[in-house]
Design an enzyme around this catalytic site. Structure first.
Site, PDB file in Angstrom:
ATOM      1  N   LYS A   1       9.432  10.077   2.646  1.00  0.00           N
ATOM      2  CA  LYS A   1       9.802  10.052   4.066  1.00  0.00           C
ATOM      3  C   LYS A   1      10.958   9.077   4.336  1.00  0.00           C
ATOM      4  O   LYS A   1      11.303   8.249   3.475  1.00  0.00           O
ATOM      5  CB  LYS A   1       8.563   9.686   4.901  1.00  0.00           C
ATOM      6  CG  LYS A   1       7.454  10.746   4.833  1.00  0.00           C
ATOM      7  CD  LYS A   1       6.372  10.459   5.861  1.00  0.00           C
ATOM      8  CE  LYS A   1       5.274  11.504   5.812  1.00  0.00           C
ATOM      9  NZ  LYS A   1       4.297  11.313   6.934  1.00  0.00           N
TER      10      LYS A   1
ATOM     11  N   ASN B   1       4.731   6.242   6.834  1.00  0.00           N
ATOM     12  CA  ASN B   1       3.739   6.093   5.760  1.00  0.00           C
ATOM     13  C   ASN B   1       4.246   6.586   4.396  1.00  0.00           C
ATOM     14  O   ASN B   1       3.474   7.001   3.548  1.00  0.00           O
ATOM     15  CB  ASN B   1       2.394   6.725   6.154  1.00  0.00           C
ATOM     16  CG  ASN B   1       2.444   8.231   6.274  1.00  0.00           C
ATOM     17  OD1 ASN B   1       3.515   8.825   6.281  1.00  0.00           O
ATOM     18  ND2 ASN B   1       1.284   8.851   6.353  1.00  0.00           N
TER      19      ASN B   1
HETATM   20  P1  CMP Z   1       1.524  13.567   6.880  1.00  0.00           P
HETATM   21  O1  CMP Z   1       0.723  13.701   5.645  1.00  0.00           O
HETATM   22  O2  CMP Z   1       2.995  13.729   6.745  1.00  0.00           O
HETATM   23  O3  CMP Z   1       1.000  14.640   7.949  1.00  0.00           O
HETATM   24  C1  CMP Z   1       1.119  14.425   9.345  1.00  0.00           C
HETATM   25  C2  CMP Z   1       1.583  13.055   9.689  1.00  0.00           C
HETATM   26  O4  CMP Z   1       1.349  12.662  11.023  1.00  0.00           O
HETATM   27  C3  CMP Z   1       0.825  12.047   8.860  1.00  0.00           C
HETATM   28  O5  CMP Z   1       1.251  12.127   7.511  1.00  0.00           O
HETATM   29  C4  CMP Z   1       1.159  10.748   9.596  1.00  0.00           C
HETATM   30  O6  CMP Z   1       2.369  10.170   9.153  1.00  0.00           O
HETATM   31  C5  CMP Z   1       1.384  11.231  11.045  1.00  0.00           C
HETATM   32  N1  CMP Z   1       0.356  10.751  11.966  1.00  0.00           N
HETATM   33  C6  CMP Z   1       0.574   9.948  13.019  1.00  0.00           C
HETATM   34  N2  CMP Z   1      -0.568   9.705  13.681  1.00  0.00           N
HETATM   35  C7  CMP Z   1      -1.557  10.345  13.015  1.00  0.00           C
HETATM   36  C8  CMP Z   1      -2.972  10.475  13.198  1.00  0.00           C
HETATM   37  N3  CMP Z   1      -3.618   9.868  14.191  1.00  0.00           N
HETATM   38  N4  CMP Z   1      -3.662  11.226  12.298  1.00  0.00           N
HETATM   39  C9  CMP Z   1      -3.031  11.860  11.280  1.00  0.00           C
HETATM   40  N5  CMP Z   1      -1.692  11.780  11.071  1.00  0.00           N
HETATM   41  C10 CMP Z   1      -0.967  11.031  11.918  1.00  0.00           C
END
Ligand code: CMP
Length: 140
Positions: free
Chosen positions: A10, A113
């Site tokens: 990312k 993340n």
């Molecule tokens: P990713 O695996 O890329 O899939 C969706 C993304 O949403 C997740 O990683 C996080 O970076 C982001 N995100 C932000 N808030 C939340 C949340 N409360 N629960 C899950 N994903 C979240």
């Protein structure tokens, strides 16, 4: 069984200049990069990729973060690749990620993340084909 999964390094991890450190973790775990490209996602690309989260309250922040800078999109291939990649990444929220995982070591918040990885065979199939044509994947 041998599987393929989609990995995205990312914008936060690209900005931290840890692309190589992250790919090294995949390679040390015997996941092979069989396709890779760097892209600065458009809003439409990010919204389409994360369409399943469209109704979630974090969708707007997620799309704006994912379009904030370039990402590295890869297909990883290996035994049990989908679950293995998720183990290497650690929990979505870096505060909950086990020590030694990619997110524990490189991520700073639930949005920033560091990495994305497909969460099931169905999403891996959809996500790989979202970014790569069959002619862009190089089995080895
Ligand atoms: P990713 O695996 O890329 O899939 C969706 C993304 O949403 C997740 O990683 C996080 O970076 C982001 N995100 C932000 N808030 C939340 C949340 N409360 N629960 C899950 N994903 C979240």
């Amino acid at each position: 069984a041998t599987e393929r999964t989609l990995s995205i390094i990312k914008p936060d991890a690209v900005a931290k200049n840890v692309i190589g450190e992250i790919i090294t973790r995949f390679e040390k775990a015997e996941l092979k990069v069989v396709a890779a490209k760097m892209v600065h996602l458009s809003q439409e690309q990010a919204e389409g990729f994360y369409a399943e989260h469209k109704e979630r309250p974090f969708f707007g922040d997620l799309v704006s973060f994912m379009t904030s800078g370039p990402v590295v999109v890869q297909v990883l291939e290996g035994d049990n690749a989908i679950a293995k990649n998720r183990e290497l990444m650690g929990a979505t929220n870096p505060k909950e990620a086990d020590a030694g995982t990619i997110r524990a070591d490189f991520a700073s918040s639930i949005d920033a993340n560091a990495v994305h990885g497909s969460d099931s065979p169905e999403s891996a199939e959809r996500e790989v084909s979202y970014f790569f044509g069959a002619d862009e994947i190089c089995p080895r």
